[in-house]
Design a protein around this motif. Structure first.
Motif, PDB file in Angstrom:
ATOM      1  N   ALA A   5       0.839  -1.203   0.000  1.00 58.61           N
ATOM      2  CA  ALA A   5       0.000   0.000   0.000  1.00 58.61           C
ATOM      3  C   ALA A   5       0.870   1.247   0.000  1.00 58.61           C
ATOM      4  O   ALA A   5       0.557   2.242  -0.654  1.00 58.61           O
ATOM      5  N   GLY A   6       1.993   1.211   0.728  1.00 59.74           N
ATOM      6  CA  GLY A   6       2.911   2.355   0.730  1.00 59.74           C
ATOM      7  C   GLY A   6       3.552   2.570  -0.615  1.00 59.74           C
ATOM      8  O   GLY A   6       3.764   3.693  -1.052  1.00 59.74           O
ATOM      9  N   LYS A   7       3.857   1.470  -1.310  1.00 58.82           N
ATOM     10  CA  LYS A   7       4.450   1.597  -2.641  1.00 58.82           C
ATOM     11  C   LYS A   7       3.461   2.164  -3.631  1.00 58.82           C
ATOM     12  O   LYS A   7       3.821   2.952  -4.494  1.00 58.82           O
ATOM     13  N   GLN A   8       2.182   1.799  -3.519  1.00 59.07           N
ATOM     14  CA  GLN A   8       1.165   2.304  -4.433  1.00 59.07           C
ATOM     15  C   GLN A   8       0.937   3.793  -4.224  1.00 59.07           C
ATOM     16  O   GLN A   8       0.800   4.538  -5.174  1.00 59.07           O
ATOM     17  N   SER A   9       0.900   4.257  -2.975  1.00 61.57           N
ATOM     18  CA  SER A   9       0.680   5.679  -2.729  1.00 61.57           C
ATOM     19  C   SER A   9       1.887   6.497  -3.186  1.00 61.57           C
ATOM     20  O   SER A   9       1.728   7.595  -3.716  1.00 61.57           O
ATOM     21  N   SER A  10       3.091   5.965  -2.993  1.00 64.03           N
ATOM     22  CA  SER A  10       4.260   6.716  -3.457  1.00 64.03           C
ATOM     23  C   SER A  10       4.325   6.731  -4.978  1.00 64.03           C
ATOM     24  O   SER A  10       4.746   7.724  -5.560  1.00 64.03           O
ATOM     25  N   ALA A  11       3.891   5.648  -5.615  1.00 67.07           N
ATOM     26  CA  ALA A  11       3.847   5.636  -7.085  1.00 67.07           C
ATOM     27  C   ALA A  11       2.809   6.623  -7.596  1.00 67.07           C
ATOM     28  O   ALA A  11       3.026   7.299  -8.600  1.00 67.07           O
ATOM     29  N   ARG A  12       1.688   6.712  -6.897  1.00 68.40           N
ATOM     30  CA  ARG A  12       0.637   7.660  -7.283  1.00 68.40           C
ATOM     31  C   ARG A  12       1.125   9.093  -7.100  1.00 68.40           C
ATOM     32  O   ARG A  12       0.896   9.950  -7.959  1.00 68.40           O
ATOM     33  N   GLU A  13       1.813   9.376  -5.999  1.00 69.76           N
ATOM     34  CA  GLU A  13       2.357  10.712  -5.757  1.00 69.76           C
ATOM     35  C   GLU A  13       3.416  11.053  -6.795  1.00 69.76           C
ATOM     36  O   GLU A  13       3.496  12.189  -7.255  1.00 69.76           O
ATOM     37  N   SER A  14       4.209  10.079  -7.173  1.00 70.25           N
ATOM     38  CA  SER A  14       5.222  10.295  -8.197  1.00 70.25           C
ATOM     39  C   SER A  14       4.574  10.606  -9.544  1.00 70.25           C
ATOM     40  O   SER A  14       5.056  11.474 -10.279  1.00 70.25           O
ATOM     41  N   ALA A  15       3.488   9.903  -9.859  1.00 70.27           N
ATOM     42  CA  ALA A  15       2.785  10.160 -11.114  1.00 70.27           C
ATOM     43  C   ALA A  15       2.161  11.547 -11.120  1.00 70.27           C
ATOM     44  O   ALA A  15       2.201  12.258 -12.131  1.00 70.27           O
ATOM     45  N   VAL A  16       1.597  11.960  -9.993  1.00 73.22           N
ATOM     46  CA  VAL A  16       1.007  13.302  -9.894  1.00 73.22           C
ATOM     47  C   VAL A  16       2.094  14.361 -10.028  1.00 73.22           C
ATOM     48  O   VAL A  16       1.931  15.355 -10.735  1.00 73.22           O
ATOM     49  N   THR A  17       3.211  14.147  -9.364  1.00 68.95           N
ATOM     50  CA  THR A  17       4.325  15.097  -9.451  1.00 68.95           C
ATOM     51  C   THR A  17       4.850  15.192 -10.875  1.00 68.95           C
ATOM     52  O   THR A  17       5.085  16.298 -11.385  1.00 68.95           O
ATOM     53  N   SER A  18       5.006  14.057 -11.529  1.00 67.53           N
ATOM     54  CA  SER A  18       5.487  14.065 -12.912  1.00 67.53           C
ATOM     55  C   SER A  18       4.502  14.764 -13.831  1.00 67.53           C
ATOM     56  O   SER A  18       4.895  15.518 -14.722  1.00 67.53           O
ATOM     57  N   GLY A  19       3.221  14.528 -13.615  1.00 65.54           N
ATOM     58  CA  GLY A  19       2.203  15.199 -14.422  1.00 65.54           C
ATOM     59  C   GLY A  19       2.230  16.701 -14.237  1.00 65.54           C
ATOM     60  O   GLY A  19       2.107  17.458 -15.208  1.00 65.54           O
ATOM     61  N   CYS A  20       2.395  17.146 -12.998  1.00 65.36           N
ATOM     62  CA  CYS A  20       2.476  18.590 -12.735  1.00 65.36           C
ATOM     63  C   CYS A  20       3.720  19.205 -13.380  1.00 65.36           C
ATOM     64  O   CYS A  20       3.657  20.301 -13.935  1.00 65.36           O
TER      65      CYS A  20
END
Length: 112
Positions: A5-20
């Motif tokens: 679950a921690g890996k999924q949230s960090s991957a999601r945050e990374s995707a949001v950061t990359s998108g921004c």
């Protein structure tokens, strides 16, 4: 399971950061391109006004507007390419770097 679950949230945050970051890069490139278009349009309007009432008596002065405009655009695209490559976006960074090279060649071609 908590580790996954921690890996999924960090991957999601990374995707949001990359998108921004990609959105900011797009906005910066569009702003630089609009600035060049505005400079070149103002130069064209100035030439139309100056040419209507004057006769050609000599060599026209050097016009550095295209060189400065396209050079600034190439610099902006090059910086964003380096930022993208640094963040790990290899494909988009390579495309930006290629575009920077083409703009640099166009700038050198418009050198007076």
């Amino acid at each position: 399971m908590p580790e996954r679950a921690g890996k999924q949230s960090s991957a999601r945050e990374s995707a949001v950061t990359s998108g921004c970051v990609l959105l900011l890069v797009l906005v910066a490139d569009v702003a630089a391109a609009l600035l060049v278009v505005i400079l070149l349009a103002a130069r064209g309007l100035d030439r139309m006004d100056a040419g209507s009432g004057m006769t050609a008596t000599g060599v026209p002065p050097l016009d550095w507007t295209p060189v400065v405009g396209f050079g600034a655009l190439a610099l902006a695209v090059g910086v964003t390419a380096l930022v993208l490559l640094r963040l790990g976006h290899r494909v988009v960074g390579a495309v930006q770097l290629t575009l920077c090279g083409l703009l640099t060649l166009h700038t050198l071609g418009s050198w007076p």
